[in-house]
Motif scaffolding. Structure first.
Motif, PDB file in Angstrom:
ATOM      1  N   ASN A 121       4.945  -4.064 -34.300  1.00 58.05           N
ATOM      2  CA  ASN A 121       3.849  -4.802 -34.927  1.00 58.05           C
ATOM      3  C   ASN A 121       2.532  -4.038 -34.758  1.00 58.05           C
ATOM      4  OD1 ASN A 121       2.749  -6.940 -36.348  1.00 58.05           O
ATOM      5  ND2 ASN A 121       2.351  -8.127 -34.506  1.00 58.05           N
ATOM      6  N   LEU A 122       2.434  -2.888 -35.455  1.00 58.62           N
ATOM      7  CA  LEU A 122       1.290  -1.992 -35.305  1.00 58.62           C
ATOM      8  C   LEU A 122       0.587  -1.754 -36.630  1.00 58.62           C
ATOM      9  CD1 LEU A 122       3.000   0.783 -33.141  1.00 58.62           C
ATOM     10  CD2 LEU A 122       1.490  -1.053 -32.323  1.00 58.62           C
ATOM     11  N   ASP A 123      -0.735  -1.653 -36.563  1.00 59.75           N
ATOM     12  CA  ASP A 123      -1.514  -1.211 -37.718  1.00 59.75           C
ATOM     13  C   ASP A 123      -1.438   0.314 -37.800  1.00 59.75           C
ATOM     14  OD1 ASP A 123      -2.397  -3.786 -38.278  1.00 59.75           O
ATOM     15  OD2 ASP A 123      -4.339  -3.512 -37.299  1.00 59.75           O
ATOM     16  N   VAL A 124      -1.546   0.838 -39.004  1.00 56.41           N
ATOM     17  CA  VAL A 124      -1.762   2.268 -39.202  1.00 56.41           C
ATOM     18  C   VAL A 124      -3.278   2.435 -39.222  1.00 56.41           C
ATOM     19  CG1 VAL A 124      -1.489   4.230 -40.759  1.00 56.41           C
ATOM     20  CG2 VAL A 124       0.384   2.573 -40.505  1.00 56.41           C
ATOM     21  N   PRO A 125      -3.851   3.117 -38.224  1.00 56.90           N
ATOM     22  CA  PRO A 125      -5.313   3.225 -38.147  1.00 56.90           C
ATOM     23  C   PRO A 125      -5.912   3.946 -39.357  1.00 56.90           C
ATOM     24  CG  PRO A 125      -4.288   3.940 -36.093  1.00 56.90           C
ATOM     25  CD  PRO A 125      -3.186   3.775 -37.109  1.00 56.90           C
ATOM     26  N   ASP A 126      -7.066   3.465 -39.782  1.00 57.68           N
ATOM     27  CA  ASP A 126      -7.782   4.079 -40.897  1.00 57.68           C
ATOM     28  C   ASP A 126      -8.571   5.272 -40.366  1.00 57.68           C
ATOM     29  OD1 ASP A 126      -9.308   4.752 -43.098  1.00 57.68           O
ATOM     30  OD2 ASP A 126      -9.988   2.709 -43.497  1.00 57.68           O
ATOM     31  N   PRO A 127      -8.264   6.491 -40.831  1.00 61.05           N
ATOM     32  CA  PRO A 127      -8.943   7.677 -40.303  1.00 61.05           C
ATOM     33  C   PRO A 127     -10.209   8.072 -41.060  1.00 61.05           C
ATOM     34  CG  PRO A 127      -7.239   8.369 -41.788  1.00 61.05           C
ATOM     35  CD  PRO A 127      -7.190   6.856 -41.752  1.00 61.05           C
ATOM     36  N   TYR A 128     -10.639   7.256 -42.016  1.00 56.20           N
ATOM     37  CA  TYR A 128     -11.717   7.636 -42.926  1.00 56.20           C
ATOM     38  C   TYR A 128     -12.954   8.164 -42.202  1.00 56.20           C
ATOM     39  CZ  TYR A 128     -14.983   7.457 -46.835  1.00 56.20           C
ATOM     40  OH  TYR A 128     -15.911   7.787 -47.790  1.00 56.20           O
ATOM     41  N   TYR A 129     -13.366   7.523 -41.119  1.00 57.65           N
ATOM     42  CA  TYR A 129     -14.577   7.929 -40.404  1.00 57.65           C
ATOM     43  C   TYR A 129     -14.276   8.849 -39.215  1.00 57.65           C
ATOM     44  CZ  TYR A 129     -16.925   4.457 -43.242  1.00 57.65           C
ATOM     45  OH  TYR A 129     -17.413   3.746 -44.300  1.00 57.65           O
ATOM     46  N   GLU A 130     -13.078   9.395 -39.184  1.00 58.48           N
ATOM     47  CA  GLU A 130     -12.642  10.235 -38.078  1.00 58.48           C
ATOM     48  C   GLU A 130     -12.612  11.709 -38.491  1.00 58.48           C
ATOM     49  OE1 GLU A 130     -12.201   8.800 -35.147  1.00 58.48           O
ATOM     50  OE2 GLU A 130     -12.482   6.808 -35.993  1.00 58.48           O
ATOM     51  N   THR A 131     -12.192  12.548 -37.561  1.00 58.53           N
ATOM     52  CA  THR A 131     -12.082  13.989 -37.807  1.00 58.53           C
ATOM     53  C   THR A 131     -10.731  14.323 -38.432  1.00 58.53           C
ATOM     54  OG1 THR A 131     -11.078  14.451 -35.668  1.00 58.53           O
ATOM     55  CG2 THR A 131     -13.503  14.432 -35.770  1.00 58.53           C
TER      56      THR A 131
END
Length: 157
Positions: A121-131
């Protein structure tokens, strides 16, 4: 394997969902299921309609031998709920919005991607503001999830 139509959905359809689409298409093709596994992607919002995927998603896909430069951002449409067998949201927020948009007859098609694919039960993190490193981590998460999803679909019901 039974034919299946899968729609991956994230917030804007430029980072997570187009990369998931590319990964799943590639894995299905390699496994000889390219004719029966149909994939697409869409976003909850309309900010990136017609845009290429994020350059970092394109780069990480390319580094793994996958070309997603033919994909363009689009917003989920009411017709998608009838057209697809599985509608997989990348995170819980996406799933809440997808269930709000779905009709009672199609709500059963909406699932959290990692929960449906792996049982986790995990979200796939949004990397938009990441490196760029976050996009490699995203690729690894999606590759593992899509591999698990494909194995699940290959098992007879």
């Amino acid at each position: 394997m039974e034919p299946v139509r899968i729609l991956f959905v994230c917030l804007g359809n430029i980072c997570r969902s187009p990369l998931a689409e590319g990964v799943m298409r590639e894995l299905a093709s390699r496994a000889g299921h390219g004719e029966v596994v149909s994939v697409d992607s869409a976003g909850i919002g309309a900010w990136h309609i017609g845009h290429l995927p994020d350059r970092r998603s394109i780069a990480v896909a390319k580094a793994h031998g996958i070309d997603i430069t033919d994909l363009r951002g689009r917003r989920i449409a009411a017709a998608d709920f009838a057209a697809f067998d599985l509608i997989l949201g990348m995170d819980r927020r996406n799933v809440v919005e997808l269930r709000r948009l779905a009709s009672p007859a199609t709500a059963h098609k909406v699932h959290l991607f990692m929960k449906f694919a792996t049982g986790r039960n995990l979200d796939v993190p949004d990397p938009y503001y990441e490196t760029a490193d976050a996009f490699e981590a995203l690729y690894q998460t999606l590759e593992a999830g899509c591999s698990s999803l494909l194995a699940k679909l290959e098992r007879p019901s």
